[in-house]
Write a protein that holds these residues in place. Structure first.
Motif, PDB file in Angstrom:
ATOM      1  N   MET A  13       0.778  -1.137  -0.254  1.00 27.06           N
ATOM      2  CA  MET A  13       0.026  -0.032   0.121  1.00 27.06           C
ATOM      3  C   MET A  13       0.919   1.432  -0.036  1.00 27.06           C
ATOM      4  SD  MET A  13      -3.308  -1.091   2.346  1.00 27.06           S
ATOM      5  CE  MET A  13      -2.106  -1.262   3.882  1.00 27.06           C
ATOM      6  N   TRP A  14       1.946   1.105   0.878  1.00 19.70           N
ATOM      7  CA  TRP A  14       2.989   2.480   0.853  1.00 19.70           C
ATOM      8  C   TRP A  14       3.432   2.582  -0.411  1.00 19.70           C
ATOM      9  CZ3 TRP A  14       8.149   2.586  -0.071  1.00 19.70           C
ATOM     10  CH2 TRP A  14       8.741   3.704   0.554  1.00 19.70           C
ATOM     11  N   SER A  15       3.856   1.507  -1.263  1.00 20.40           N
ATOM     12  CA  SER A  15       4.414   1.637  -2.526  1.00 20.40           C
ATOM     13  C   SER A  15       3.365   2.160  -3.711  1.00 20.40           C
ATOM     14  CB  SER A  15       5.052   0.209  -3.257  1.00 20.40           C
ATOM     15  OG  SER A  15       6.000  -0.318  -2.231  1.00 20.40           O
ATOM     16  N   VAL A  16       2.141   1.705  -3.684  1.00 22.84           N
ATOM     17  CA  VAL A  16       1.161   2.152  -4.472  1.00 22.84           C
ATOM     18  C   VAL A  16       0.956   3.551  -4.615  1.00 22.84           C
ATOM     19  CG1 VAL A  16      -1.216   1.551  -5.570  1.00 22.84           C
ATOM     20  CG2 VAL A  16       0.283  -0.240  -5.081  1.00 22.84           C
ATOM     21  N   ASN A  17       1.189   3.841  -3.271  1.00 26.07           N
ATOM     22  CA  ASN A  17       0.667   5.265  -2.845  1.00 26.07           C
ATOM     23  C   ASN A  17       1.671   6.320  -3.106  1.00 26.07           C
ATOM     24  OD1 ASN A  17      -2.351   5.876  -1.396  1.00 26.07           O
ATOM     25  ND2 ASN A  17      -1.658   3.884  -0.906  1.00 26.07           N
ATOM     26  N   GLY A  18       2.770   5.761  -3.720  1.00 26.80           N
ATOM     27  CA  GLY A  18       3.810   6.689  -4.122  1.00 26.80           C
ATOM     28  C   GLY A  18       4.732   6.867  -2.986  1.00 26.80           C
ATOM     29  N   SER A  59     -10.580  -1.223   3.677  1.00 26.07           N
ATOM     30  CA  SER A  59     -11.070  -0.181   2.943  1.00 26.07           C
ATOM     31  C   SER A  59      -9.783   0.400   2.027  1.00 26.07           C
ATOM     32  CB  SER A  59     -11.231   1.201   3.918  1.00 26.07           C
ATOM     33  OG  SER A  59     -11.388   2.258   3.342  1.00 26.07           O
ATOM     34  N   GLU A  60      -8.590   0.491   2.647  1.00 30.23           N
ATOM     35  CA  GLU A  60      -7.365   0.758   1.811  1.00 30.23           C
ATOM     36  C   GLU A  60      -7.060  -0.153   0.792  1.00 30.23           C
ATOM     37  OE1 GLU A  60      -4.059   3.578   1.787  1.00 30.23           O
ATOM     38  OE2 GLU A  60      -6.042   3.325   2.426  1.00 30.23           O
ATOM     39  N   VAL A  61      -7.420  -1.248   0.874  1.00 28.71           N
ATOM     40  CA  VAL A  61      -7.002  -2.553   0.018  1.00 28.71           C
ATOM     41  C   VAL A  61      -8.103  -2.296  -1.134  1.00 28.71           C
ATOM     42  CG1 VAL A  61      -7.192  -5.018  -0.695  1.00 28.71           C
ATOM     43  CG2 VAL A  61      -5.953  -4.187   1.406  1.00 28.71           C
ATOM     44  N   ASN A  62      -9.393  -1.857  -0.963  1.00 28.21           N
ATOM     45  CA  ASN A  62     -10.190  -1.603  -1.855  1.00 28.21           C
ATOM     46  C   ASN A  62      -9.976  -0.309  -2.751  1.00 28.21           C
ATOM     47  OD1 ASN A  62     -11.817  -3.854  -1.310  1.00 28.21           O
ATOM     48  ND2 ASN A  62     -13.048  -2.821   0.226  1.00 28.21           N
ATOM     49  N   ARG A  63      -9.638   0.674  -1.915  1.00 25.12           N
ATOM     50  CA  ARG A  63      -9.238   1.985  -2.669  1.00 25.12           C
ATOM     51  C   ARG A  63      -7.914   1.897  -3.646  1.00 25.12           C
ATOM     52  NH1 ARG A  63      -5.696   5.781  -2.425  1.00 25.12           N
ATOM     53  NH2 ARG A  63      -4.490   4.856  -0.623  1.00 25.12           N
ATOM     54  N   ILE A  64      -7.036   1.059  -3.239  1.00 19.01           N
ATOM     55  CA  ILE A  64      -5.735   0.799  -4.033  1.00 19.01           C
ATOM     56  C   ILE A  64      -6.241  -0.012  -5.150  1.00 19.01           C
ATOM     57  CG2 ILE A  64      -3.642  -0.390  -4.195  1.00 19.01           C
ATOM     58  CD1 ILE A  64      -3.015   0.376  -1.383  1.00 19.01           C
ATOM     59  N   SER A  65      -6.934  -1.090  -4.897  1.00 19.17           N
ATOM     60  CA  SER A  65      -7.671  -1.886  -5.938  1.00 19.17           C
ATOM     61  C   SER A  65      -8.373  -1.001  -7.296  1.00 19.17           C
ATOM     62  CB  SER A  65      -8.722  -2.882  -5.659  1.00 19.17           C
ATOM     63  OG  SER A  65      -9.029  -3.711  -6.613  1.00 19.17           O
ATOM     64  N   ASN A  66      -9.258  -0.191  -6.531  1.00 22.10           N
ATOM     65  CA  ASN A  66      -9.814   0.810  -7.487  1.00 22.10           C
ATOM     66  C   ASN A  66      -8.891   1.800  -8.391  1.00 22.10           C
ATOM     67  OD1 ASN A  66     -12.500  -0.262  -6.670  1.00 22.10           O
ATOM     68  ND2 ASN A  66     -12.823   1.392  -5.263  1.00 22.10           N
ATOM     69  N   GLU A  67      -8.140   2.256  -7.633  1.00 17.22           N
ATOM     70  CA  GLU A  67      -7.161   3.336  -8.173  1.00 17.22           C
ATOM     71  C   GLU A  67      -6.276   2.205  -9.141  1.00 17.22           C
ATOM     72  OE1 GLU A  67      -4.641   4.858  -5.517  1.00 17.22           O
ATOM     73  OE2 GLU A  67      -6.203   6.353  -4.677  1.00 17.22           O
ATOM     74  N   THR A  68      -5.911   1.031  -9.143  1.00 20.27           N
ATOM     75  CA  THR A  68      -5.354   0.271  -9.940  1.00 20.27           C
ATOM     76  C   THR A  68      -5.932  -0.139 -11.182  1.00 20.27           C
ATOM     77  OG1 THR A  68      -4.036  -0.753  -7.862  1.00 20.27           O
ATOM     78  CG2 THR A  68      -4.054  -1.861 -10.104  1.00 20.27           C
ATOM     79  N   THR A  69      -7.447  -0.420 -11.079  1.00 21.92           N
ATOM     80  CA  THR A  69      -8.144  -0.761 -12.231  1.00 21.92           C
ATOM     81  C   THR A  69      -8.434   0.730 -13.151  1.00 21.92           C
ATOM     82  OG1 THR A  69      -9.595  -2.088 -10.968  1.00 21.92           O
ATOM     83  CG2 THR A  69     -10.679  -1.246 -12.802  1.00 21.92           C
ATOM     84  N   GLU A  70      -8.529   1.940 -12.651  1.00 21.21           N
ATOM     85  CA  GLU A  70      -8.587   3.064 -13.265  1.00 21.21           C
ATOM     86  C   GLU A  70      -7.264   3.296 -13.964  1.00 21.21           C
ATOM     87  OE1 GLU A  70     -11.149   4.988 -13.958  1.00 21.21           O
ATOM     88  OE2 GLU A  70     -12.351   3.502 -12.874  1.00 21.21           O
ATOM     89  N   LEU A  71      -6.189   2.809 -13.459  1.00 18.83           N
ATOM     90  CA  LEU A  71      -4.890   3.059 -13.966  1.00 18.83           C
ATOM     91  C   LEU A  71      -4.716   2.122 -15.190  1.00 18.83           C
ATOM     92  CD1 LEU A  71      -2.007   4.546 -13.963  1.00 18.83           C
ATOM     93  CD2 LEU A  71      -1.348   2.846 -12.227  1.00 18.83           C
ATOM     94  N   LYS A  72      -5.193   1.169 -15.140  1.00 10.04           N
ATOM     95  CA  LYS A  72      -5.271   0.095 -16.222  1.00 10.04           C
ATOM     96  C   LYS A  72      -5.864   0.589 -17.295  1.00 10.04           C
ATOM     97  CE  LYS A  72      -4.221  -4.174 -13.586  1.00 10.04           C
ATOM     98  NZ  LYS A  72      -4.608  -5.572 -13.352  1.00 10.04           N
ATOM     99  N   LYS A  73      -7.197   1.179 -16.829  1.00  6.80           N
ATOM    100  CA  LYS A  73      -8.182   1.752 -18.101  1.00  6.80           C
ATOM    101  C   LYS A  73      -7.467   2.828 -18.863  1.00  6.80           C
ATOM    102  CE  LYS A  73     -12.483   2.340 -17.295  1.00  6.80           C
ATOM    103  NZ  LYS A  73     -13.620   2.810 -16.446  1.00  6.80           N
ATOM    104  N   ALA A  74      -6.745   3.965 -17.975  1.00 10.84           N
ATOM    105  CA  ALA A  74      -6.208   5.044 -18.310  1.00 10.84           C
ATOM    106  C   ALA A  74      -4.907   4.643 -19.336  1.00 10.84           C
ATOM    107  CB  ALA A  74      -5.754   5.835 -17.288  1.00 10.84           C
ATOM    108  N   THR A  75      -4.209   3.476 -18.965  1.00 13.72           N
ATOM    109  CA  THR A  75      -3.027   3.190 -19.686  1.00 13.72           C
ATOM    110  C   THR A  75      -3.393   2.432 -20.937  1.00 13.72           C
ATOM    111  OG1 THR A  75      -1.767   2.715 -17.711  1.00 13.72           O
ATOM    112  CG2 THR A  75      -1.162   1.657 -19.681  1.00 13.72           C
ATOM    113  N   ALA A  76      -4.506   1.872 -21.165  1.00 14.91           N
ATOM    114  CA  ALA A  76      -4.951   1.051 -22.044  1.00 14.91           C
ATOM    115  C   ALA A  76      -5.356   1.931 -23.291  1.00 14.91           C
ATOM    116  CB  ALA A  76      -6.321   0.165 -21.996  1.00 14.91           C
TER     117      ALA A  76
END
Length: 301
Positions: free
Chosen positions: A25-30, A54-71
């Motif tokens: 979580m620390w790494s994903v959050n920069g 809650s933190e895991v869910n938030r990171i999961s959502n951010e990762t999904t959005e990041l994948k979409k944006a990357t695609a």
């Protein structure tokens, strides 16, 4: 002793997993630059099971959005400096006839310069279908040879880009007289009806016996309409000749080509494709500039 050793290993494994999650979580959050920080800048880890979840869910959502944006970024390709000023709109797609399928390209009114669009590519990212934006006739003339030129969008201009062929045989710039084209051809969307009314033009001298009948007839003619039916017999020879030869597109151009508002900020471009190009679902259409970068795009879902 064996049971005690096993329990210790299990607890130690849980601690490793717990701190592994925190580190992730620390790494994903920069790392030290992320948002969840203590006042001293260190990562503020959640202290409860609910917080961790809650933190895991938030990171999961951010990762999904990041994948979409990357695609999307991969499909869009590198953006042109024109992307700040050019916008591509969906227009009419998913229509059976390619002569009715179109998209709209607009150059913002605050763009610093005009933009050459002839030679740019318009292309579907999912299917690879597309074409090259064409040249166009700057001021069309009926019954005469028309020469096309490269198309430059001025700030504030819009180009309607139709997949099929042109009803008049060429791409062109819209002017205050092109509304006459609607009478003999079908355009999607229709051309603006902005022609000067026939009754407002300089009319010929009409004899007193025919003047009222002539003026009444001319006033009855619609905007951007050339009389195609038989002209009434009671208008007199001067009026009949005027109606038959002067109420038309070419005369309108001749009378108004020097008007300050003669040319409109609109182009009609035709790609001359025999089949539709764009999907109405899961589509990403982009205009690629002459350097190979994406100047504008739109997507459908």
């Amino acid at each position: 002793m064996a049971e005690s050793k096993s329990g210790g290993d299990s607890g130690f494994g849980f601690l490793i997993a717990f701190f592994g999650i925190l580190f992730l979580m620390w790494s994903v959050n920069g790392g030290m630059s992320g948002a969840n920080r203590n006042p001293d800048g260190s990562y503020k880890a959640p202290s409860t099971i609910e917080g961790i979840s809650s933190e895991v869910n938030r990171i999961s959502n951010e990762t999904t959005e990041l994948k979409k944006a990357t695609a999307e970024s991969t499909a869009t390709g590198p953006l042109s400096s024109l992307n700040k000023y050019m916008t591509l709109y969906q227009g009419g797609i998913g229509i059976d006839n390619p002569r009715d399928e179109y998209v709209t390209l607009h150059l913002a009114s605050d763009a610093p310069n005009r933009v050459l669009i002839t030679g740019m590519q318009i292309k579907s990212a999912p299917t690879g279908r597309g074409s090259t934006l064409p040249r166009a006739v700057y001021r069309p003339d009926f019954g005469r040879i028309n020469y096309d030129d490269p198309v430059y969008l001025q700030p504030g201009d819009t180009a309607y880009i139709t997949t099929g062929t042109s009803p008049v045989g060429y791409s062109f710039r819209v002017n205050k007289c092109t509304g006459y084209f609607n009478q003999s051809a079908s355009f999607n969307p229709p051309l603006p009806y902005e022609c000067p009314r026939a009754s407002d033009e300089d009319l010929p001298t009409i004899g007193a016996n025919y003047r009222n009948a002539c003026l009444n007839y001319i006033e009855s003619i619609g905007t951007c309409t050339m009389p195609l039916n038989d002209v009434p017999n009671d208008l007199g020879p001067e009026c009949t000749s005027y109606v038959a030869t002067k109420i038309n597109y070419n005369t309108c151009v001749e009378n108004h080509k020097l008007d300050a508002d003669f040319y409109k900020p609109e182009w009609r471009l035709y790609l001359k494709q025999p089949e539709n190009l764009w999907q109405n679902q899961r589509e990403l259409v982009k205009v690629i500039d002459l350097s190979g970068n994406t100047a504008a795009y739109f997507k459908t879902y």
